[in-house]
Write an enzyme that holds these catalytic residues in place. Structure first.
Site, PDB file in Angstrom:
ATOM      1  N   GLY A   1       0.827  -1.196   0.000  1.00  0.00           N
ATOM      2  CA  GLY A   1       0.000   0.000   0.000  1.00  0.00           C
ATOM      3  C   GLY A   1       0.863   1.247   0.000  1.00  0.00           C
ATOM      4  O   GLY A   1       0.769   2.089   0.886  1.00  0.00           O
ATOM      5  N   ALA A   2       1.741   1.344  -1.012  1.00  0.00           N
ATOM      6  CA  ALA A   2       2.748   2.414  -1.013  1.00  0.00           C
ATOM      7  C   ALA A   2       2.202   3.701  -1.601  1.00  0.00           C
ATOM      8  O   ALA A   2       2.551   4.114  -2.700  1.00  0.00           O
ATOM      9  CB  ALA A   2       3.990   1.965  -1.786  1.00  0.00           C
TER      10      ALA A   2
ATOM     11  N   GLY B   1       3.441   5.172   2.808  1.00  0.00           N
ATOM     12  CA  GLY B   1       4.192   3.998   2.390  1.00  0.00           C
ATOM     13  C   GLY B   1       5.283   4.328   1.394  1.00  0.00           C
ATOM     14  O   GLY B   1       6.371   3.740   1.426  1.00  0.00           O
TER      15      GLY B   1
ATOM     16  N   LYS C   1      -1.396   9.370  19.269  1.00  0.00           N
ATOM     17  CA  LYS C   1      -1.788   9.742  17.905  1.00  0.00           C
ATOM     18  C   LYS C   1      -3.302   9.898  17.799  1.00  0.00           C
ATOM     19  O   LYS C   1      -3.794  10.783  17.096  1.00  0.00           O
ATOM     20  CB  LYS C   1      -1.284   8.678  16.919  1.00  0.00           C
ATOM     21  CG  LYS C   1      -1.483   9.036  15.442  1.00  0.00           C
ATOM     22  CD  LYS C   1      -0.590  10.174  14.990  1.00  0.00           C
ATOM     23  CE  LYS C   1      -0.818  10.528  13.513  1.00  0.00           C
ATOM     24  NZ  LYS C   1      -0.310   9.467  12.606  1.00  0.00           N
TER      25      LYS C   1
ATOM     26  N   ASN D   1      -5.233  13.175  16.445  1.00  0.00           N
ATOM     27  CA  ASN D   1      -6.143  13.120  15.298  1.00  0.00           C
ATOM     28  C   ASN D   1      -7.578  13.462  15.670  1.00  0.00           C
ATOM     29  O   ASN D   1      -8.286  14.127  14.908  1.00  0.00           O
ATOM     30  CB  ASN D   1      -6.102  11.731  14.660  1.00  0.00           C
ATOM     31  CG  ASN D   1      -4.829  11.486  13.868  1.00  0.00           C
ATOM     32  OD1 ASN D   1      -4.072  12.402  13.597  1.00  0.00           O
ATOM     33  ND2 ASN D   1      -4.593  10.240  13.506  1.00  0.00           N
TER      34      ASN D   1
END
Length: 330
Positions: free
Chosen positions: A7-8, A12, A207, A211
């Site tokens: 999932g680049a 990524g 995190k 968020n």
């Protein structure tokens, strides 16, 4: 090391480019024009005044990439089924799999110390339990990413905060394994600051606090982080959301304030004029990470009987807005 980034996209792609530039054998799973550009020219990371280029093997499926030492899963939390479907050819007995998603991770209850309260039902984060069946506990590595990136054009990633990126990793059971030590060294040597932690859930909740205090409100208002913080009314709601998330974390035995800090201090990227991922997905008509980032957090509060009036109001509003556009369904 043989490393696959599954999932680049923006995050990524950043990881893949830096690892490849360091000389690791990096392969990626991507799709569309982004995949085609990487196959043709490799991947480029614009990092301040520098452009980091890495040659990687690129494919639209994992089959044929071979067994890996480590796999970074950088898909959105609601798309992890694609990894579960394709992952087997990548996995040896000792392959470490780093799950780098926002919100409550699917693995949260795995390896949780007996002294901490049990989490709520998290089965929606791992439908049919496919990931848990696929992996041994020792293979599951939590990853919390602090890095603001965007895909400028296919094959080109821009990092908005060079010098202040961080990737915190830890085994699901917080064991201090040789595998996790090796991984932190690889990341840090590749300019991906990865400080040690004895409690990966601290980083997860830190995190979430960051968020939650902006993502939901930005989505409702159609505003950037800067605009939400500049509005007095929204800023107060944002503070309430952050305070409630911290209270929920502490009720589950986690102090987010003990999480590792970015190299430049604090947890905010400083790129406050950007739109959070929830809002970006809403505007682009992409399935949203509502379950992991919002609904699961609220469920943690409910099972711990923590009063969270701001969350109880804001989360249903975002759920309704996303569902009305067909971007979320429970």
């Amino acid at each position: 090391m043989k490393i696959c980034v599954f999932g680049a996209g923006a995050v990524g792609g950043h990881i893949a480019a830096k690892l490849a530039a360091r000389g690791h054998d990096v392969s990626i799973v991507a799709r569309g024009a982004h995949l085609a550009a990487i196959r043709d020219k490799g991947i480029a990371l614009v990092h301040g005044e520098d452009t980091i280029r890495g040659r990687v093997r690129a494919a639209d499926r994992a089959a044929g990439l071979g067994l890996q030492d480590f796999v970074f899963v950088t898909l959105k939390a609601n798309l992890l089924g694609a990894f579960a479907e394709q992952a087997a050819p990548l996995l040896g007995n000792d392959t470490g799999v780093v799950f780098a998603q926002n919100g409550i991770p699917w693995w949260y209850g795995i390896g949780l110390s007996s002294g901490r309260p049990r989490p709520p039902d998290l089965s929606k984060l791992d439908p049919a339990g496919r990931l848990e069946k696929l992996l041994k506990k020792s293979q599951i590595i939590g990853g919390v990413v602090y890095s603001a990136n965007e895909v400028r054009e296919p094959g080109v990633i821009v990092n908005n905060v060079p010098g202040n990126n961080m990737l915190v990793v830890g085994q699901a059971d917080d064991s201090d394994s040789r595998n996790i030590g090796t991984l932190r060294s690889i990341l840090s040597e590749s300019d991906l600051y990865s400080p040690p932690t004895s409690d990966i859930r601290q980083a997860v909740w830190a995190k979430i606090v960051q968020n939650l205090s902006t993502g939901a409100l930005c989505t409702l208002a159609g505003a950037t982080v800067k605009q939400v913080r500049a509005d007095p009314g929204l800023a107060e709601v944002s503070k309430s959301l952050g305070a409630e998330a911290r209270a929920i974390a502490k009720a589950h035995g986690v102090d987010p304030e003990g999480a590792p800090q970015r190299p430049g201090g604090g947890q905010s990227s400083g790129a406050i004029s950007h739109k959070p991922s929830l809002l970006q997905d809403y505007e682009r008509g992409r399935p949203m990470e509502i379950e992991a980032q919002l609904v699961a957090v609220l469920e943690f509060g409910r099972v711990a009987q923590v009063a969270a009036p701001a969350l109880e109001t804001v989360v249903p509003l975002v759920v309704y807005k996303a569902a009305a556009k067909g971007l979320y369904g429970d």
